[in-house]
Design a protein around this motif. Structure first.
Motif, PDB file in Angstrom:
ATOM      1  N   PHE A   1      -2.830 -10.820   0.606  1.00  0.00           N
ATOM      2  CA  PHE A   1      -1.591 -11.605   0.621  1.00  0.00           C
ATOM      3  C   PHE A   1      -0.732 -11.293  -0.603  1.00  0.00           C
ATOM      4  N   ASP A   2      -1.362 -11.133  -1.770  1.00  0.00           N
ATOM      5  CA  ASP A   2      -0.601 -10.810  -2.984  1.00  0.00           C
ATOM      6  C   ASP A   2       0.100  -9.460  -2.868  1.00  0.00           C
ATOM      7  N   MET A   3      -0.533  -8.523  -2.177  1.00  0.00           N
ATOM      8  CA  MET A   3       0.083  -7.211  -1.998  1.00  0.00           C
ATOM      9  C   MET A   3       1.307  -7.313  -1.087  1.00  0.00           C
ATOM     10  N   LEU A   4       1.266  -8.190  -0.103  1.00  0.00           N
ATOM     11  CA  LEU A   4       2.301  -8.245   0.922  1.00  0.00           C
ATOM     12  C   LEU A   4       3.426  -9.229   0.638  1.00  0.00           C
ATOM     13  N   PHE A   5       3.168 -10.220  -0.179  1.00  0.00           N
ATOM     14  CA  PHE A   5       4.173 -11.250  -0.445  1.00  0.00           C
ATOM     15  C   PHE A   5       4.631 -11.191  -1.893  1.00  0.00           C
ATOM     16  N   LYS A   6       5.833 -11.685  -2.127  1.00  0.00           N
ATOM     17  CA  LYS A   6       6.400 -11.664  -3.476  1.00  0.00           C
ATOM     18  C   LYS A   6       5.695 -12.635  -4.409  1.00  0.00           C
ATOM     19  N   SER A   7       5.145 -13.700  -3.825  1.00  0.00           N
ATOM     20  CA  SER A   7       4.466 -14.706  -4.645  1.00  0.00           C
ATOM     21  C   SER A   7       3.416 -15.432  -3.822  1.00  0.00           C
ATOM     22  N   ARG A   8       2.538 -16.115  -4.543  1.00  0.00           N
ATOM     23  CA  ARG A   8       1.502 -16.937  -3.900  1.00  0.00           C
ATOM     24  C   ARG A   8       2.164 -17.997  -3.022  1.00  0.00           C
ATOM     25  N   ASP A   9       3.202 -18.654  -3.558  1.00  0.00           N
ATOM     26  CA  ASP A   9       3.874 -19.716  -2.809  1.00  0.00           C
ATOM     27  C   ASP A   9       4.524 -19.181  -1.537  1.00  0.00           C
TER      28      ASP A   9
ATOM     29  N   ASP B   1      -2.923  -8.957  10.214  1.00  0.00           N
ATOM     30  CA  ASP B   1      -3.654  -8.862  11.485  1.00  0.00           C
ATOM     31  C   ASP B   1      -4.039  -7.422  11.810  1.00  0.00           C
ATOM     32  N   ILE B   2      -3.140  -6.493  11.547  1.00  0.00           N
ATOM     33  CA  ILE B   2      -3.423  -5.084  11.819  1.00  0.00           C
ATOM     34  C   ILE B   2      -4.534  -4.577  10.892  1.00  0.00           C
ATOM     35  N   LEU B   3      -4.462  -4.922   9.623  1.00  0.00           N
ATOM     36  CA  LEU B   3      -5.523  -4.527   8.682  1.00  0.00           C
ATOM     37  C   LEU B   3      -6.862  -5.117   9.118  1.00  0.00           C
ATOM     38  N   ASP B   4      -6.853  -6.385   9.545  1.00  0.00           N
ATOM     39  CA  ASP B   4      -8.081  -7.017  10.025  1.00  0.00           C
ATOM     40  C   ASP B   4      -8.671  -6.249  11.202  1.00  0.00           C
ATOM     41  N   TYR B   5      -7.817  -5.796  12.083  1.00  0.00           N
ATOM     42  CA  TYR B   5      -8.265  -5.077  13.277  1.00  0.00           C
ATOM     43  C   TYR B   5      -9.167  -3.896  12.906  1.00  0.00           C
ATOM     44  N   PHE B   6      -8.850  -3.234  11.807  1.00  0.00           N
ATOM     45  CA  PHE B   6      -9.588  -2.038  11.416  1.00  0.00           C
ATOM     46  C   PHE B   6     -10.846  -2.299  10.598  1.00  0.00           C
ATOM     47  N   VAL B   7     -11.003  -3.498  10.017  1.00  0.00           N
ATOM     48  CA  VAL B   7     -12.125  -3.700   9.104  1.00  0.00           C
ATOM     49  C   VAL B   7     -13.093  -4.812   9.481  1.00  0.00           C
TER      50      VAL B   7
ATOM     51  N   VAL C   1      -9.993   0.619   5.499  1.00  0.00           N
ATOM     52  CA  VAL C   1      -8.711   1.221   5.819  1.00  0.00           C
ATOM     53  C   VAL C   1      -7.991   1.447   4.494  1.00  0.00           C
ATOM     54  N   LYS C   2      -7.355   2.592   4.401  1.00  0.00           N
ATOM     55  CA  LYS C   2      -6.626   2.930   3.175  1.00  0.00           C
ATOM     56  C   LYS C   2      -5.220   3.349   3.561  1.00  0.00           C
ATOM     57  N   ILE C   3      -4.249   2.692   2.915  1.00  0.00           N
ATOM     58  CA  ILE C   3      -2.841   3.009   3.130  1.00  0.00           C
ATOM     59  C   ILE C   3      -2.221   3.195   1.755  1.00  0.00           C
ATOM     60  N   GLY C   4      -1.890   4.430   1.430  1.00  0.00           N
ATOM     61  CA  GLY C   4      -1.373   4.713   0.095  1.00  0.00           C
ATOM     62  C   GLY C   4      -2.413   4.348  -0.944  1.00  0.00           C
TER      63      GLY C   4
ATOM     64  N   GLU D   1      -6.358  -0.247  -0.498  1.00  0.00           N
ATOM     65  CA  GLU D   1      -7.569  -0.052   0.296  1.00  0.00           C
ATOM     66  C   GLU D   1      -8.167  -1.423   0.590  1.00  0.00           C
ATOM     67  N   ARG D   2      -8.602  -1.594   1.812  1.00  0.00           N
ATOM     68  CA  ARG D   2      -9.285  -2.825   2.216  1.00  0.00           C
ATOM     69  C   ARG D   2     -10.543  -2.426   2.957  1.00  0.00           C
ATOM     70  N   GLY D   3     -11.650  -3.026   2.571  1.00  0.00           N
ATOM     71  CA  GLY D   3     -12.902  -2.698   3.233  1.00  0.00           C
ATOM     72  C   GLY D   3     -13.813  -3.897   3.333  1.00  0.00           C
ATOM     73  N   MET D   4     -14.683  -3.843   4.332  1.00  0.00           N
ATOM     74  CA  MET D   4     -15.601  -4.953   4.583  1.00  0.00           C
ATOM     75  C   MET D   4     -17.015  -4.441   4.840  1.00  0.00           C
ATOM     76  N   HIS D   5     -17.968  -5.211   4.326  1.00  0.00           N
ATOM     77  CA  HIS D   5     -19.360  -5.066   4.725  1.00  0.00           C
ATOM     78  C   HIS D   5     -19.510  -5.958   5.952  1.00  0.00           C
ATOM     79  N   ASN D   6     -19.759  -5.393   7.117  1.00  0.00           N
ATOM     80  CA  ASN D   6     -20.018  -6.183   8.318  1.00  0.00           C
ATOM     81  C   ASN D   6     -21.483  -6.572   8.257  1.00  0.00           C
ATOM     82  N   MET D   7     -21.762  -7.886   8.292  1.00  0.00           N
ATOM     83  CA  MET D   7     -23.120  -8.384   8.056  1.00  0.00           C
ATOM     84  C   MET D   7     -23.574  -9.241   9.238  1.00  0.00           C
ATOM     85  N   GLU D   8     -24.893  -9.247   9.462  1.00  0.00           N
ATOM     86  CA  GLU D   8     -25.450 -10.008  10.573  1.00  0.00           C
ATOM     87  C   GLU D   8     -26.714 -10.733  10.147  1.00  0.00           C
ATOM     88  N   LEU D   9     -26.948 -11.848  10.822  1.00  0.00           N
ATOM     89  CA  LEU D   9     -28.204 -12.564  10.734  1.00  0.00           C
ATOM     90  C   LEU D   9     -28.698 -12.702  12.168  1.00  0.00           C
TER      91      LEU D   9
END
Length: 184
Positions: free
Chosen positions: A28-36, A89-95, A168-171, A174-182
């Protein structure tokens, strides 16, 4: 501690939006000008979401956290009301985890910052696991952001194992996730 389905007509939308922001503040910080600005956009979006599995966690009447989960499938919807949320949402789709039949997917857990470190997140996750068992599901799955080693360690202590990694890396972003299961 009790759980209620989030209702924007009776629950504090901005408080819940802050919890959503906290879960993925780096993106969110990367995409928006501020937290608010991010929180205001999230709050507007929450008023229009399908909230069936969006749960607020309450202590008395006070919201102290939130939980979002899905069973059997992750609803792939894209937020076209906000370009920035659409990008999330698009970034989520990939990770994020691929959710299958018999899975309970924990999309987000957030506990109020003032209450962190007291075992509430662990308690919510343990109760979610018990709920999945009561529904005779096969596994509980979730994602741990590459940048959040504390969450990954907590999940591992609770018996989760990594079954996949996605990124996923754009410029320079980078955003990445450990997909975990129980497995239940």
């Amino acid at each position: 501690m009790r759980y209620e389905t989030f209702n924007p007509k009776i629950h504090d939308v901005f408080k819940v939006a802050r919890y959503v922001y906290d879960v993925d503040f780096r993106t969110f910080d990367m995409l928006f000008k501020s937290r608010d600005a991010a929180i205001n956009t999230i709050a507007k979006s929450l008023k229009n979401e399908d909230l069936e599995t969006f749960t607020v966690i309450l202590d008395g009447d006070e919201i102290i956290g939130m939980l979002i989960y899905y069973i059997d499938k992750f609803p792939r919807h894209f937020n076209f009301r906000s370009l920035r949320l659409l990008i999330v949402d698009i970034l989520d789709y990939f990770v994020l985890c691929d959710v299958g039949e018999g899975d309970l997917y924990v999309a987000e857990i957030a506990i109020d910052e003032s209450l962190r470190g007291h075992g509430l997140g662990k308690q919510v996750l343990a109760e979610t696991i018990e709920y999945a068992k009561s529904k005779n599901l096969n596994r509980v799955i979730l994602d741990a952001d590459f940048r959040n080693s504390g969450a990954k360690k907590l999940y591992e202590k609770m018996g989760f194992k990594e079954f996949n990694k996605k990124r996923v890396k754009i410029g320079s972003f980078e955003r990445g996730m450990h997909n975990m299961e129980l497995v239940l």
